[in-house]
Scaffold this motif. Structure first.
Motif, PDB file in Angstrom:
ATOM      1  N   GLY A  19       0.817  -1.209   0.000  1.00  0.00           N
ATOM      2  CA  GLY A  19       0.000   0.000   0.000  1.00  0.00           C
ATOM      3  C   GLY A  19       0.850   1.258   0.000  1.00  0.00           C
ATOM      4  O   GLY A  19       0.587   2.207  -0.753  1.00  0.00           O
ATOM      5  N   THR A  20       1.870   1.275   0.828  1.00  0.00           N
ATOM      6  CA  THR A  20       2.764   2.428   0.889  1.00  0.00           C
ATOM      7  C   THR A  20       3.468   2.631  -0.443  1.00  0.00           C
ATOM      8  O   THR A  20       3.583   3.763  -0.935  1.00  0.00           O
ATOM      9  CB  THR A  20       3.803   2.223   2.005  1.00  0.00           C
ATOM     10  OG1 THR A  20       3.124   2.064   3.247  1.00  0.00           O
ATOM     11  CG2 THR A  20       4.757   3.396   2.091  1.00  0.00           C
ATOM     12  N   VAL A  21       3.920   1.541  -1.049  1.00  0.00           N
ATOM     13  CA  VAL A  21       4.677   1.626  -2.299  1.00  0.00           C
ATOM     14  C   VAL A  21       3.813   2.149  -3.442  1.00  0.00           C
ATOM     15  O   VAL A  21       4.210   3.067  -4.171  1.00  0.00           O
ATOM     16  CB  VAL A  21       5.281   0.254  -2.647  1.00  0.00           C
ATOM     17  CG1 VAL A  21       5.810   0.237  -4.063  1.00  0.00           C
ATOM     18  CG2 VAL A  21       6.396  -0.094  -1.669  1.00  0.00           C
ATOM     19  N   VAL A  22       2.636   1.563  -3.632  1.00  0.00           N
ATOM     20  CA  VAL A  22       1.819   1.919  -4.802  1.00  0.00           C
ATOM     21  C   VAL A  22       0.888   3.088  -4.515  1.00  0.00           C
ATOM     22  O   VAL A  22       0.899   4.095  -5.226  1.00  0.00           O
ATOM     23  CB  VAL A  22       1.017   0.702  -5.311  1.00  0.00           C
ATOM     24  CG1 VAL A  22       0.161   1.096  -6.516  1.00  0.00           C
ATOM     25  CG2 VAL A  22       1.961  -0.431  -5.687  1.00  0.00           C
ATOM     26  N   ARG A  23       0.072   2.965  -3.482  1.00  0.00           N
ATOM     27  CA  ARG A  23      -0.919   4.011  -3.221  1.00  0.00           C
ATOM     28  C   ARG A  23      -0.252   5.330  -2.835  1.00  0.00           C
ATOM     29  O   ARG A  23      -0.538   6.382  -3.407  1.00  0.00           O
ATOM     30  CB  ARG A  23      -1.861   3.552  -2.108  1.00  0.00           C
ATOM     31  CG  ARG A  23      -3.002   4.540  -1.815  1.00  0.00           C
ATOM     32  CD  ARG A  23      -3.702   4.171  -0.509  1.00  0.00           C
ATOM     33  NE  ARG A  23      -2.776   4.161   0.611  1.00  0.00           N
ATOM     34  CZ  ARG A  23      -2.516   3.086   1.369  1.00  0.00           C
ATOM     35  NH1 ARG A  23      -3.118   1.931   1.148  1.00  0.00           N
ATOM     36  NH2 ARG A  23      -1.655   3.163   2.372  1.00  0.00           N
ATOM     37  N   ASP A  24       0.654   5.263  -1.855  1.00  0.00           N
ATOM     38  CA  ASP A  24       1.284   6.486  -1.361  1.00  0.00           C
ATOM     39  C   ASP A  24       2.428   6.953  -2.263  1.00  0.00           C
ATOM     40  O   ASP A  24       2.596   8.152  -2.482  1.00  0.00           O
ATOM     41  CB  ASP A  24       1.810   6.277   0.060  1.00  0.00           C
ATOM     42  CG  ASP A  24       0.710   5.879   1.033  1.00  0.00           C
ATOM     43  OD1 ASP A  24      -0.473   6.118   0.728  1.00  0.00           O
ATOM     44  OD2 ASP A  24       1.035   5.321   2.099  1.00  0.00           O
ATOM     45  N   GLY A  25       3.199   5.991  -2.770  1.00  0.00           N
ATOM     46  CA  GLY A  25       4.368   6.351  -3.567  1.00  0.00           C
ATOM     47  C   GLY A  25       4.044   6.781  -4.983  1.00  0.00           C
ATOM     48  O   GLY A  25       4.804   7.546  -5.591  1.00  0.00           O
ATOM     49  N   HIS A  26       2.915   6.295  -5.524  1.00  0.00           N
ATOM     50  CA  HIS A  26       2.589   6.582  -6.931  1.00  0.00           C
ATOM     51  C   HIS A  26       1.222   7.200  -7.146  1.00  0.00           C
ATOM     52  O   HIS A  26       1.109   8.233  -7.807  1.00  0.00           O
ATOM     53  CB  HIS A  26       2.695   5.291  -7.754  1.00  0.00           C
ATOM     54  CG  HIS A  26       4.090   4.823  -7.951  1.00  0.00           C
ATOM     55  ND1 HIS A  26       4.926   5.348  -8.918  1.00  0.00           N
ATOM     56  CD2 HIS A  26       4.816   3.875  -7.298  1.00  0.00           C
ATOM     57  CE1 HIS A  26       6.106   4.742  -8.864  1.00  0.00           C
ATOM     58  NE2 HIS A  26       6.062   3.845  -7.882  1.00  0.00           N
ATOM     59  N   LEU A  27       0.170   6.556  -6.653  1.00  0.00           N
ATOM     60  CA  LEU A  27      -1.173   7.009  -7.019  1.00  0.00           C
ATOM     61  C   LEU A  27      -1.495   8.383  -6.448  1.00  0.00           C
ATOM     62  O   LEU A  27      -2.146   9.197  -7.120  1.00  0.00           O
ATOM     63  CB  LEU A  27      -2.204   5.977  -6.566  1.00  0.00           C
ATOM     64  CG  LEU A  27      -2.024   4.581  -7.187  1.00  0.00           C
ATOM     65  CD1 LEU A  27      -3.132   3.652  -6.728  1.00  0.00           C
ATOM     66  CD2 LEU A  27      -1.997   4.658  -8.715  1.00  0.00           C
ATOM     67  N   GLY A  28      -1.045   8.662  -5.225  1.00  0.00           N
ATOM     68  CA  GLY A  28      -1.241   9.993  -4.665  1.00  0.00           C
ATOM     69  C   GLY A  28      -0.497  11.059  -5.454  1.00  0.00           C
ATOM     70  O   GLY A  28      -1.099  12.064  -5.877  1.00  0.00           O
ATOM     71  N   PRO A  29       0.822  10.891  -5.687  1.00  0.00           N
ATOM     72  CA  PRO A  29       1.546  11.873  -6.490  1.00  0.00           C
ATOM     73  C   PRO A  29       1.030  11.988  -7.926  1.00  0.00           C
ATOM     74  O   PRO A  29       1.006  13.085  -8.489  1.00  0.00           O
ATOM     75  CB  PRO A  29       2.987  11.346  -6.465  1.00  0.00           C
ATOM     76  CG  PRO A  29       3.078  10.561  -5.205  1.00  0.00           C
ATOM     77  CD  PRO A  29       1.732   9.929  -5.030  1.00  0.00           C
ATOM     78  N   LEU A  30       0.599  10.867  -8.526  1.00  0.00           N
ATOM     79  CA  LEU A  30       0.043  10.925  -9.876  1.00  0.00           C
ATOM     80  C   LEU A  30      -1.248  11.734  -9.889  1.00  0.00           C
ATOM     81  O   LEU A  30      -1.478  12.547 -10.795  1.00  0.00           O
ATOM     82  CB  LEU A  30      -0.199   9.513 -10.397  1.00  0.00           C
ATOM     83  CG  LEU A  30      -0.863   9.392 -11.777  1.00  0.00           C
ATOM     84  CD1 LEU A  30      -0.035  10.082 -12.850  1.00  0.00           C
ATOM     85  CD2 LEU A  30      -1.104   7.926 -12.132  1.00  0.00           C
ATOM     86  N   GLU A  31      -2.094  11.524  -8.892  1.00  0.00           N
ATOM     87  CA  GLU A  31      -3.328  12.305  -8.799  1.00  0.00           C
ATOM     88  C   GLU A  31      -3.014  13.795  -8.689  1.00  0.00           C
ATOM     89  O   GLU A  31      -3.624  14.623  -9.383  1.00  0.00           O
ATOM     90  CB  GLU A  31      -4.141  11.847  -7.586  1.00  0.00           C
ATOM     91  CG  GLU A  31      -5.418  12.653  -7.369  1.00  0.00           C
ATOM     92  CD  GLU A  31      -6.167  12.246  -6.112  1.00  0.00           C
ATOM     93  OE1 GLU A  31      -6.703  13.145  -5.427  1.00  0.00           O
ATOM     94  OE2 GLU A  31      -6.216  11.040  -5.804  1.00  0.00           O
ATOM     95  N   SER A  32      -2.064  14.130  -7.835  1.00  0.00           N
ATOM     96  CA  SER A  32      -1.699  15.540  -7.675  1.00  0.00           C
ATOM     97  C   SER A  32      -1.151  16.120  -8.977  1.00  0.00           C
ATOM     98  O   SER A  32      -1.480  17.260  -9.351  1.00  0.00           O
ATOM     99  CB  SER A  32      -0.657  15.689  -6.561  1.00  0.00           C
ATOM    100  OG  SER A  32      -1.184  15.275  -5.317  1.00  0.00           O
TER     101      SER A  32
END
Length: 255
Positions: A137-150
């Motif tokens: 979760g930390t790797v994909v959701r926090d590391g990628h999907l959050g920054p990609l959304e922003s």
């Protein structure tokens, strides 16, 4: 509780090849240099990177998708592009976690991205480092999907609910594909691990509520139906395509 039988990650992540193109992750140096890292793609678009072929990688990718699909609105291309990258990241992470019992470190600084490429030649991992499965979760959701959304929302007007629905749908799609493979190959251990991880992730902040927990049907729309000739996705929140305004039916984007 699922018993994990740990297998070391191999330097080529070769076990993922059998799962299909979205699960494959190239390793080592990318064939064309310089390719931006995903960290670069998520960064402030005002930062100048004169050596890069693609300029702003996110804008380049969205434009490519828009042209390929004939998208009448930029936000449709944003949605399709984001869901495709989310599907790649979830597929690699969930596939590795279920097969190896280990997770490759998908640090955005290690992942090179070709915004003009397609799976599996769009992503290259420059160094294979193992992480525990619990970090997924930390790797994909926090590391990628959050920054990609922003990054997408800083460049385009798009709803966060749409993007998070895409992220949940992409995870469920990777889980379904992995489950089919596991059952076809009599790997109930892989199916069980994938299910436990996916169910847990879909209950966590950022993904919770994006899908119906019983049917995995979306609670938001990805806008695919708004494409010329587009229909409903298999997990669409609609039972039939909404009626489009007459002026937007089949309208292609202006160049």
């Amino acid at each position: 509780m699922v018993l994990l039988l740990f297998v070391d990650l191999d330097p080529d992540l070769a076990a993922l090849d059998a799962l299909g193109g979205f699960f494959v992750l190239r390793t080592g140096a990318p064939p064309r240099d310089p390719l931006p890292t995903l960290a670069r793609a998520y960064a402030d678009p005002e930062v100048d990177h004169p050596r890069e072929v693609y300029g702003d990688p996110v804008i380049f990718r969205v434009r490519k998708v828009a042209q390929g699909l004939g998208a009448p609105e930029p936000r449709i291309a944003v949605s399709v592009a984001q869901q495709a990258l989310a599907a790649r990241l979830w597929s690699v992470a969930l596939g590795a976690a279920a097969l190896y019992g280990r997770l490759p470190d998908l640090d955005p600084e290690l992942l090179h991205w070709d915004p003009d490429g397609s799976a599996p030649d769009d992503l290259w991992l420059s160094e294979v480092r193992a992480l525990p499965v619990g970090a997924i979760g930390t790797v994909v959701r926090d590391g990628h999907l959050g920054p990609l959304e922003s990054a997408l929302r800083s460049r385009y007007r798009v709803s966060p609910g749409l993007l998070r629905g895409n992220a949940g749908s992409a995870l469920a799609g990777a889980w379904r594909q992995l489950d089919r493979w596991a059952r076809d190959h009599h790997r109930t251990d892989v199916a069980d691990r994938a299910r436990e991880l996916a169910v847990g992730l879909l209950a966590e902040p950022g993904l919770a509520g994006t899908l119906d927990p019983r049917t995995l049907r979306r609670r938001s729309c990805c806008l695919y139906y708004r494409l010329p000739g587009g229909g409903l996705c298999g997990d669409c929140c609609f039972d039939r395509p909404p009626e489009l305004p007459a002026g937007r039916r089949g309208t292609a984007p202006r160049s």
